[in-house]
Design an enzyme around this catalytic site. Sequence first.
Site, PDB file in Angstrom:
ATOM      1  N   GLY A 181       6.283 -10.611   8.083  1.00 37.83           N
ATOM      2  CA  GLY A 181       5.031 -10.931   8.758  1.00 37.83           C
ATOM      3  C   GLY A 181       5.360 -11.547  10.109  1.00 37.83           C
ATOM      4  CE1 TYR A 183       2.777 -17.932  13.087  1.00 36.03           C
ATOM      5  CE2 TYR A 183       1.540 -16.401  11.717  1.00 36.03           C
ATOM      6  CZ  TYR A 183       1.630 -17.206  12.841  1.00 36.03           C
ATOM      7  OH  TYR A 183       0.582 -17.268  13.709  1.00 36.03           O
ATOM      8  CB  VAL A 186       8.319 -11.793   1.849  1.00 44.10           C
ATOM      9  CG1 VAL A 186       8.077 -12.052   0.373  1.00 44.10           C
ATOM     10  CG2 VAL A 186       7.322 -12.603   2.687  1.00 44.10           C
ATOM     11  CG  ASP A 295      -4.267 -13.046   9.306  1.00 44.99           C
ATOM     12  OD1 ASP A 295      -4.846 -12.096   9.876  1.00 44.99           O
ATOM     13  OD2 ASP A 295      -3.030 -13.198   9.331  1.00 44.99           O
TER      14      ASP A 295
HETATM   15  N1  ATP Z   1       4.101 -12.744  -3.671  1.00 45.29           N
HETATM   16  C1  ATP Z   1       4.440 -11.600  -3.070  1.00 45.29           C
HETATM   17  N2  ATP Z   1       4.763 -10.509  -3.810  1.00 45.29           N
HETATM   18  C2  ATP Z   1       5.093  -9.340  -3.216  1.00 45.29           C
HETATM   19  N3  ATP Z   1       5.145  -9.161  -1.876  1.00 45.29           N
HETATM   20  C3  ATP Z   1       4.841 -10.206  -1.083  1.00 45.29           C
HETATM   21  C4  ATP Z   1       4.475 -11.484  -1.631  1.00 45.29           C
HETATM   22  N4  ATP Z   1       4.206 -12.333  -0.608  1.00 45.29           N
HETATM   23  C5  ATP Z   1       4.380 -11.619   0.516  1.00 45.29           C
HETATM   24  N5  ATP Z   1       4.764 -10.348   0.258  1.00 45.29           N
HETATM   25  C6  ATP Z   1       5.040  -9.277   1.244  1.00 45.29           C
HETATM   26  O1  ATP Z   1       5.464  -9.861   2.470  1.00 45.29           O
HETATM   27  C7  ATP Z   1       4.549  -9.548   3.531  1.00 45.29           C
HETATM   28  C8  ATP Z   1       4.459 -10.715   4.508  1.00 45.29           C
HETATM   29  O2  ATP Z   1       3.987 -11.865   3.807  1.00 45.29           O
HETATM   30  P1  ATP Z   1       3.004 -12.909   4.503  1.00 45.29           P
HETATM   31  O3  ATP Z   1       1.765 -12.182   4.946  1.00 45.29           O
HETATM   32  O4  ATP Z   1       2.794 -14.045   3.584  1.00 45.29           O
HETATM   33  O5  ATP Z   1       3.897 -13.334   5.758  1.00 45.29           O
HETATM   34  P2  ATP Z   1       3.429 -13.961   7.160  1.00 45.29           P
HETATM   35  O6  ATP Z   1       4.611 -14.011   8.065  1.00 45.29           O
HETATM   36  O7  ATP Z   1       2.735 -15.247   6.900  1.00 45.29           O
HETATM   37  O8  ATP Z   1       2.421 -12.839   7.644  1.00 45.29           O
HETATM   38  P3  ATP Z   1       1.341 -12.867   8.847  1.00 45.29           P
HETATM   39  O9  ATP Z   1       2.016 -12.303  10.035  1.00 45.29           O
HETATM   40  O10 ATP Z   1       0.265 -11.972   8.306  1.00 45.29           O
HETATM   41  O11 ATP Z   1       0.886 -14.282   8.985  1.00 45.29           O
HETATM   42  C9  ATP Z   1       3.240  -9.190   2.821  1.00 45.29           C
HETATM   43  O12 ATP Z   1       2.432  -8.323   3.579  1.00 45.29           O
HETATM   44  C10 ATP Z   1       3.755  -8.507   1.547  1.00 45.29           C
HETATM   45  O13 ATP Z   1       4.106  -7.157   1.823  1.00 45.29           O
END
Ligand code: ATP
Length: 482
Positions: A181, A183, A186, A295
């Site tokens: 994502g 930030y 994962v 979001d």
């Molecule tokens: N619990 C989970 N189980 C499976 N896949 C996950 C899980 N949590 C996150 N992911 C995967 O990781 C990706 C990124 O997670 P997340 O949206 O929490 O990150 P972020 O950096 O906060 O994103 P954003 O840029 O939207 O803020 C998700 O779109 C999903 O594909």
Amino acid sequence: MATPGPEDHHPSRPLKTCNDANTVTVKTLNSNAVLATYKKFTCSLPSSASAQDLRCLEVEKERLDHSSPRGVLEACTRGLENEADLENEPGKMSGCKPFQSISQGHSRWHRFFKVWKRGSTKRLPSFPPLVPILSRRKSRSTRENVENDACPVNSAWKNFTLNDLQTATNNFSRENLIGKGGYAEVYKGCLADGQLVAIKQLNKGTSDEQTINFLSEIGIIAHVNHPNTAKLIGYGVEGGTYLVLELSSLGSLGSLLRGSKEKLDWRARYKIILGTADGLIYLHEHCQRRIIHRDIKADNILLTEDFEPQICDFGLAKWLPKQWSHHHISKFEGTFGYFAPEYFMHGIVDEKTDVFSFGVLLLELITGRQALDDSRRSLVLWAKPFLDKNEVKELVDPTLGDNYDQQEMACVLFTATICVEQNPIRRPHMSQVIRLLKGEEKDLNCPKQILRRTYSEELLDAENYNSTKYLVHRPQRIALVS
Ligand SMILES: Nc1ncnc2c1ncn2[C@@H]1O[C@H](COP(=O)(O)OP(=O)(O)OP(=O)(O)O)[C@@H](O)[C@H]1O
């Protein structure tokens, strides 16, 4: 009024910068500030105050308000400081060991809170300290209140060592990377007891930003507990910042929609729609705090093996005190294609901005198209003419063929239409949304009359609608603009 696309730029809005493809942070340009005392600010906001000053006020209000994540964290900081003070005074801590559940990571947390505190102080260069300086000898009961009511650390969460996380993810190998994502990265992991988890490593931005993102997300997730929201199992603060979540085995809805959509038959889609709506009703109306996610998008809807949706990524979520009609933000974050017009144009955040994003999500599930196509054209703009003429065949994802329940599809199409209304007043609340989706709303055929009931005709004119009217016409609630 057209839905703002990525290339639209309101003349009075600040410049925007891209973090990744579709996620933006728009930094506010600071103009000459007219600074006032806190009292003046709370009585009447000076018209010449810059957005930055107003943002400062917002930060301070959050710090004072123990119902906001920042307030919670500030309370924790004070708790830890007091604890540390008392630890330095022999005999003062007898029988009371706060934060026992995190004692292992105590010094790390303490450092976190210090960094976080420094981060928020940095944004307040011109303000007198507003948080009352608490007596260094706080009573034990006050300390306990801080621990029991305010600290976001849930004792059921496990504090993982870096070694635990490395072992679980095969040393964060690329094969275990399941998502990225704006930030975080994962990773899929397997804990020592065999449990499969998703380990979110917050590794974008400066270390202070990572800390703030981590604390913001954990501050919200601490209060969230619903079958349709992601579950936190634990965290790690050694060698970085990590959130450890239950693994959603099908990954995100976004990745399924972008890939082959065979798995996503209508039954699955309708289940995802209803579950996501339930999760949002919970956040907006039934959670201990009133939470605006900010979001909602296909990438933030995770799917369990049986397509139960789980709303994830609370990094941008906001708590809205009950008496606030909305929140007004000066730093834009979120994802193009899902922005409600009033958020994009005026920085207004409330339940209806989530409802708009949910409407875009519905359109994605109906059409199989993305919120922004490859040429960055908005799905809402593409779909509007077909929605207006009720041209179902044009809208429905060709991979579905005729394999869908027509009644359900009609309800979802109608709900999507009103969720993406330009005027937030015309959009339903999430509790209405679920009834509309299930076909339970009585007057389904004349919804605008129902939705109009508390507002004047004039306000329903989307062309004339502007945020000033929006504020003025909601006198029953205090419009706190920061
Ligand atoms: N619990 C989970 N189980 C499976 N896949 C996950 C899980 N949590 C996150 N992911 C995967 O990781 C990706 C990124 O997670 P997340 O949206 O929490 O990150 P972020 O950096 O906060 O994103 P954003 O840029 O939207 O803020 C998700 O779109 C999903 O594909």
